[in-house]
Scaffold this motif. Structure first.
Motif, PDB file in Angstrom:
ATOM      1  N   GLY A   1       7.661   3.960  67.835  1.00  0.00           N
ATOM      2  CA  GLY A   1       6.748   5.033  68.208  1.00  0.00           C
ATOM      3  C   GLY A   1       5.381   4.889  67.569  1.00  0.00           C
ATOM      4  O   GLY A   1       4.345   5.105  68.213  1.00  0.00           O
ATOM      5  N   GLY A   2       5.350   4.517  66.282  1.00  0.00           N
ATOM      6  CA  GLY A   2       4.083   4.396  65.591  1.00  0.00           C
ATOM      7  C   GLY A   2       3.196   3.283  66.112  1.00  0.00           C
ATOM      8  O   GLY A   2       1.974   3.319  65.943  1.00  0.00           O
ATOM      9  N   ASN A   3       3.793   2.286  66.774  1.00  0.00           N
ATOM     10  CA  ASN A   3       3.026   1.189  67.378  1.00  0.00           C
ATOM     11  C   ASN A   3       2.924   1.300  68.898  1.00  0.00           C
ATOM     12  O   ASN A   3       2.564   0.335  69.570  1.00  0.00           O
ATOM     13  CB  ASN A   3       3.659  -0.154  67.001  1.00  0.00           C
ATOM     14  CG  ASN A   3       3.345  -0.562  65.573  1.00  0.00           C
ATOM     15  OD1 ASN A   3       2.214  -0.875  65.231  1.00  0.00           O
ATOM     16  ND2 ASN A   3       4.366  -0.535  64.718  1.00  0.00           N
ATOM     17  N   GLN A   4       3.257   2.447  69.440  1.00  0.00           N
ATOM     18  CA  GLN A   4       3.199   2.730  70.885  1.00  0.00           C
ATOM     19  C   GLN A   4       4.005   1.726  71.700  1.00  0.00           C
ATOM     20  O   GLN A   4       3.553   1.195  72.715  1.00  0.00           O
ATOM     21  CB  GLN A   4       1.751   2.768  71.398  1.00  0.00           C
ATOM     22  CG  GLN A   4       0.851   3.778  70.721  1.00  0.00           C
ATOM     23  CD  GLN A   4       0.009   3.130  69.637  1.00  0.00           C
ATOM     24  OE1 GLN A   4      -0.639   2.106  69.868  1.00  0.00           O
ATOM     25  NE2 GLN A   4      -0.016   3.713  68.458  1.00  0.00           N
ATOM     26  N   LEU A   5       5.209   1.488  71.226  1.00  0.00           N
ATOM     27  CA  LEU A   5       6.135   0.611  71.920  1.00  0.00           C
ATOM     28  C   LEU A   5       7.290   1.439  72.478  1.00  0.00           C
ATOM     29  O   LEU A   5       7.720   2.391  71.828  1.00  0.00           O
ATOM     30  CB  LEU A   5       6.677  -0.453  70.957  1.00  0.00           C
ATOM     31  CG  LEU A   5       5.632  -1.312  70.248  1.00  0.00           C
ATOM     32  CD1 LEU A   5       6.285  -2.237  69.220  1.00  0.00           C
ATOM     33  CD2 LEU A   5       4.822  -2.128  71.244  1.00  0.00           C
TER      34      LEU A   5
END
Length: 250
Positions: free
Chosen positions: A44-48
């Motif tokens: 989530g933090g890397n928009q994956l």
């Protein structure tokens, strides 16, 4: 490259099956839910997986392979999308687990049983640089001190693509400050593609300052479970100002 295995970690096994490293006084994954935390913080933090769509290749790097949970969670998510990119996953680890330790730790995640079996079939790596064949991914393991081994990549001795996303997943910064130091994070920044991102469960003030000093822009986001905050970051794009460039044109 050495063909000798690196020293395995000494582990304690807590009553809920979570491995703990006495040397660092920390567990390898959250007792509140390691898989859910990995998905929240690192994916989530890397928009994956959103950033995978339309890409032919994508590179992720992390400090601390540990149980392989971050890699396996990523691999499973990658396989759920249509036309996934070829994944290069680079991980630095000083004390790789034995196959038996790894198997016991990963038994806590039956959802990842298929991916875990593939990893165990390819385990263990050797000291130095190893590439383990996993379907759809190149798992590149740097077994040794990250502060030394990252220089091999920076100097071009080890050919790897620039990093699109970092999982900063070492033990607690207060217990393992070496993996959160200013010099190492600056090296990470230099190996990051423009527009590349990072995510970490840590929101310690000195970690944020080191990330900013390295060159990343950072911000806080909601943490996992009872943790109030986590940190995400980005290596900003350097876009030339075309309008400015036209000023002196005839």
């Amino acid at each position: 490259m050495s063909d000798q295995p690196q020293q395995a970690p000494e582990l304690e096994w807590l009553e809920d099956g979570v491995p703990r490293a006495p040397a660092f006084q920390d567990t390898y994954f959250s007792r509140a839910g390691g898989l859910a935390e990995t998905r929240h913080v690192f994916l989530g933090g890397n928009q994956l997986p959103e950033r995978w769509r339309g890409r032919e290749a994508f590179t992720i790097a992390e400090f601390g392979f540990g149980t392989g949970l971050s890699f396996l969670t990523t691999l499973q998510a990658l396989r759920l999308i249509t036309d996934p990119p070829k994944l290069t996953f680079l991980s630095f680890e000083l004390f790789p687990m034995t196959r038996d330790q790894l198997s016991r730790a990963l038994s806590a995640f039956p959802e990842l049983a298929g991916e875990a079996a593939e990893l165990l079939d390819a385990w263990p790596p050797t000291s130095g640089w190893s590439k383990l064949p996993i379907k759809g991914a190149d798992l590149v393991l740097a077994i040794g001190d990250a502060r030394n081994m990252i220089a091999d990549v920076g100097a071009g001795d080890v050919e790897l693509p620039l990093v699109d996303a970092w999982f900063l997943d070492g033990f607690s910064p207060s217990k393992n400050p070496e993996l959160w130091g200013d010099t190492l994070l600056k090296s990470a920044y230099e190996l990051t593609a423009e527009g590349g991102t990072l995510a970490t469960y840590s929101s310690a003030g000195w970690v944020r300052r080191n990330l900013i000093s390295a060159g990343f822009s950072i911000e806080k986001q909601r943490g996992f479970a009872g943790k109030r905050e986590m940190v995400v970051g980005r290596k900003e794009l350097h876009i030339q100002d075309s309008a400015q460039g036209d000023i002196n044109k005839p």
